[in-house]
Design an enzyme around this catalytic site. Structure first.
Site, PDB file in Angstrom:
ATOM      1  N   GLU A 181      24.557  42.245  -1.093  1.00 29.75           N
ATOM      2  CA  GLU A 181      25.238  43.287  -0.334  1.00 29.75           C
ATOM      3  C   GLU A 181      26.209  42.770   0.731  1.00 29.75           C
ATOM      4  O   GLU A 181      27.155  43.472   1.080  1.00 29.75           O
ATOM      5  CB  GLU A 181      24.194  44.191   0.336  1.00 29.75           C
ATOM      6  CG  GLU A 181      23.332  44.987  -0.631  1.00 29.75           C
ATOM      7  CD  GLU A 181      24.125  46.001  -1.441  1.00 29.75           C
ATOM      8  OE1 GLU A 181      25.124  46.540  -0.909  1.00 29.75           O
ATOM      9  OE2 GLU A 181      23.762  46.242  -2.608  1.00 29.75           O
ATOM     10  N   SER A 459     -29.574  84.405  -0.533  1.00 31.85           N
ATOM     11  CA  SER A 459     -30.795  83.662  -0.216  1.00 31.85           C
ATOM     12  C   SER A 459     -30.552  82.386   0.586  1.00 31.85           C
ATOM     13  O   SER A 459     -31.514  81.747   1.022  1.00 31.85           O
ATOM     14  CB  SER A 459     -31.541  83.308  -1.506  1.00 31.85           C
ATOM     15  OG  SER A 459     -31.994  84.490  -2.133  1.00 31.85           O
TER      16      SER A 459
END
Length: 765
Positions: A181, A459
């Protein structure tokens, strides 16, 4: 007519040149000062909004801890450790003959920094037998792996990044980046006219674009401050800002900013910025563990992350990666054998699932609710904080799997549809939530039934009644006979309520523990009325229920609407021997600088005597041996567990809450329209618990006898303590100090239990 003289431009320019030059210079200087201020404001301050990083709980291994090799391998694979024949580098592990060698990564936890270390772990008979620090060749008692990154809470800007420093970047990546780059990065002053010309000639010679003319500094400026507009003015502004950045900051500062800013792909709606995040997105591991092929793959993608997307265009990316390798070879960074050996290697990338959005949405819903309480300022949440949660990623995935698969089986076998489900799994001792499922579509991030669906618990309320009785050891123990005869009570509407057992039968009388293990309704109602509704409501509050409770007789059979999370809190108190700790998903938060912002610090509180909860847990264990959840013993004959089924009127809700030594799981199945499912707790929600435990390695429930508790013998008819060896006696744990010092002899006749009137009978006759 007046004579008009034509003004000579050259003369005019000469006349005003110095004034124009002065004004232009002032304007230029002012503009440069403005640009410099823009640069300094962002570059010197907080350059980016960094998402909050949400971590799962770390796996901690301690000597003698129960764990299997399979469980350890699952965690290492999840964390992206490479399995190799001989581990030698961070992020690698080897396994053979029940011995692990793990090169553990460094990590900064809420309680301090953990350096990278090589460790050996030996597993014998399902337990950790030995742990050795291979760096110092010393034995250690425990160690922990770094936590798994669940997700990142990306802000509205839709940019995601994971910041890295230069010290965390492999040298090969810096070399490849600069060669490809900006080969003159350390020589130029922000812009490089010669590089532009060199790139132009290189591209002409290659017949295609192989090099870019912009410097790394210019690319950084374009990404951080400017748009992608192609114009001379934008390019000029880019050049000026590049010069200013180069003058103000060091090359290392610029390079580090570039490494964290560069765009390298798209993860759904969120951009993947920086090499730190890209390393995880494409390879599921930290940047400093990437090999040369992976490094050159990322560098090659800078030119066009979409065009060179490795998951969509592997051939394009292979060609681009090979170009990067060639440039490194020509520059002398790699030798010829290395270069040639890598050219034909395929591009291998991870699925990207590790950074997928909306993972485990039900659990993350709970995390975000807690974060809004402890981190009210959204700016703090966007500052790169680390959030340490209690999520067990393996448990979560398994819970999601069983919910999805079991509902399909139930619908197919019973010809029903539109079933929904929820599960909450927590650690009994710590109150840490390990997993949450809030919808049969486990990726759905809408209504969270685990947290927000308030359904009648049936329950599941019964332990609150029985524990209230057992807190009165002078009156009640596990052998106390309870009446099982028809009763009529006024309900909240003024009508007569006639509770029935599930099988519509009456047994005359049953021992207290049998009434619970068989989930008999009539004896429970009788006991509840003797205890008193107000006392039961108080007990529910002590168990962790903070809902308003309607105090009617129907409460004894579960006329109480709770969420699965609330039920889990209730049973956590029971499973933890009466010690209650608030269920939570967030354990701690660190700032971006690794300073502690917040940590969970609530201490457990004792709500019930340990002797009483031992008796309750004994009865709940009996539920899984001979009661409504006895299928657990059938599937796990060598593992002790405990739990309670729950079923509501017309089979609208199917519940189960169960636990082994370490974890507590609450499961619910029902329909959103509250229609009947035809499922009891045993035929519905219990399946989720069993399926989940089959995928786990359940640990057998072990509870020590608290001081003052022991085995006693009771007459099966009267419930009175008797001498050992009587023909009709039963042996049960009991609080010894409340029993007669001289138990009755075998065959002693006592008044029958029917002669004792209940509270309700005393009141109404």
């Amino acid at each position: 007519m007046p004579v008009i003289q034509k003004l000579n431009p050259f003369i005019w320019f000469r006349k005003y040149f110095w004034k124009l030059l002065f004004v232009s210079t002032v304007i230029f200087i002012a503009y440069m000062v403005y640009l410099d201020a823009v640069i300094a404001h962002q570059f010197s301050g907080n350059k980016w909004q960094v998402p909050a990083q949400i971590y799962a709980r770390p796996l901690t291994l301690s000597l003698k801890e129960e764990i299997t090799s399979k469980e350890i391998i699952e965690e290492l694979e999840l964390l992206g450790y490479r399995r190799v024949s001989k581990a030698a580098a961070t992020g690698e592990y080897q396994y053979a003959n029940n011995r692990f060698v793990v090169y553990r990564r460094a990590f900064h936890f809420a309680d301090g920094f953990q350096a990278q270390t090589a460790l050996s772990v030996v597993i014998k008979s399902g337990r950790v037998a030995q742990i050795t620090n291979l760096n110092s060749n010393t034995s250690v008692k425990s160690f922990r792996l770094e936590p798994w990154l669940i997700t990142r809470l990306v802000s509205a800007g839709r940019e995601d990044r994971m910041l890295v420093s230069l010290g965390q970047v492999p040298p090969a990546l810096l070399e490849a980046l600069i060669i490809v780059e900006d080969n003159d990065f350390y020589q130029h002053h922000g812009i490089a006219p010669l590089s532009i010309l060199r790139a132009l000639f290189a591209n002409i010679a290659a017949g295609r674009a192989v090099q870019g003319g912009s410097t790394l500094t210019q690319q950084l400026v374009k990404n951080m401050y400017l748009t992608n507009e192609k114009s001379i003015s934008r390019k000029a502004k880019e050049a000026l800002m590049s010069i200013l950045i180069d003058a103000r900051y060091s090359k290392d500062q610029i390079l580090e900013a570039y490494l964290n800013e560069v765009f390298l792909g798209q993860n759904g709606e969120n951009g993947v910025h920086g090499f730190g995040l890209a390393s995880y997105f494409y390879f599921d591991r930290p940047l400093d563990e990437l090999n040369l092929l992976e490094i050159t793959t990322l560098v090659g993608m800078i030119k066009g992350p979409s065009y060179y997307n490795p998951r969509r265009y592997p051939d394009r990316l292979t060609e681009r990666r090979n170009l990067v390798l060639r440039l490194m070879f020509e520059d002398g960074k790699i030798d010829k054998p290395t270069f040639e050996s890598l050219l034909d290697r395929p591009v291998l990338v991870a699925s990207g699932a590790s950074l997928r959005k909306n993972k485990h949405p039900a659990f993350m819903d709970k995390v975000q609710r807690e974060l809004r309480n402890v981190l009210a300022n959204p700016d703090i949440r966007d500052s790169g904080v680390k959030v340490f949660t209690s999520l067990d990623s393996n448990a979560q995935r398994k819970a999601e799997k069983v919910v999805t698969e079991r509902l399909l089986k139930l619908e197919g076998a019973r010809k029903i549809n539109k079933l929904q489900a929820a599960m909450v799994i927590s650690d009994i001792d710590s109150g840490e939530i390990r997993a949450i499922v809030g919808d049969r579509n486990t990726n759905y991030s809408g209504f969270n039934r685990a947290l927000d669906a308030k359904r009648s618990i049936g329950s599941l309320v019964k332990p609150a009644i029985y524990i209230s009785a057992l807190e009165r050891p002078q009156e009640y123990n596990l052998a106390t006979p309870l009446l099982d005869k028809p009763i009529e009570l006024p309900d909240d509407a003024g009508s007569l309520w006639k509770p029935q057992n599930a099988d519509k039968k009456f047994r005359g009388q049953v021992p207290l523990y049998t009434a619970l293990t068989q989930s008999l309704n009539v004896p429970t109602v009788t006991l509840g009325m003797e205890i008193g509704i107000d006392n039961i409501a108080t007990t529910l509050g002590r168990l962790g229920i903070d809902e308003p409770i309607s105090r009617y007789p129907a409460l004894t059979l579960g006329a109480l609407d709770l969420s699965p999370l609330q039920v889990n809190q209730m049973y956590q108190t029971i499973a933890n021997n009466g010690l209650q700790i608030k269920l939570h998903a967030v354990n701690g938060i660190l700032s971006v600088d690794n300073e502690v912002i917040w940590s969970f610090a609530e201490a457990p509180t004792r709500q019930f005597d340990e002797k009483v909860t031992y008796l309750m847990n004994y009865a709940l264990h009996k539920v899984t041996l001979e009661g409504t959840a006895k299928r657990i013993k059938q599937h796990f004959p060598s593992v002790n567990m405990a739990g309670k089924t729950g079923t509501t009127d017309d089979y609208r809700d199917s519940w189960f809450a169960g636990f082994d030594k370490n974890i507590l799981a609450t499961s619910w199945i029902g329909k959103d329209d509250n229609q009947s499912t035809g499922l009891t707790g045993a035929s519905g929600a219990l399946n989720l618990f069993i399926d989940y435990q089959k995928l786990q390695e359940p640990k057998s429930l072990v509870r020590r006898f608290p001081k003052g508790l022991g085995i006693a013998h009771f007459d099966s008819e009267t419930g009175h303590a008797t001498q050992p060896g009587c023909q009709s006696s039963m042996s049960l744990p009991a609080i010894l100090e409340t029993l007669p010092k001289r138990p009755e002899k075998c065959g002693t006749k006592n008044p029958k239990v029917e002669e004792r009137k209940s509270f309700w009978e005393k009141l109404f006759g």
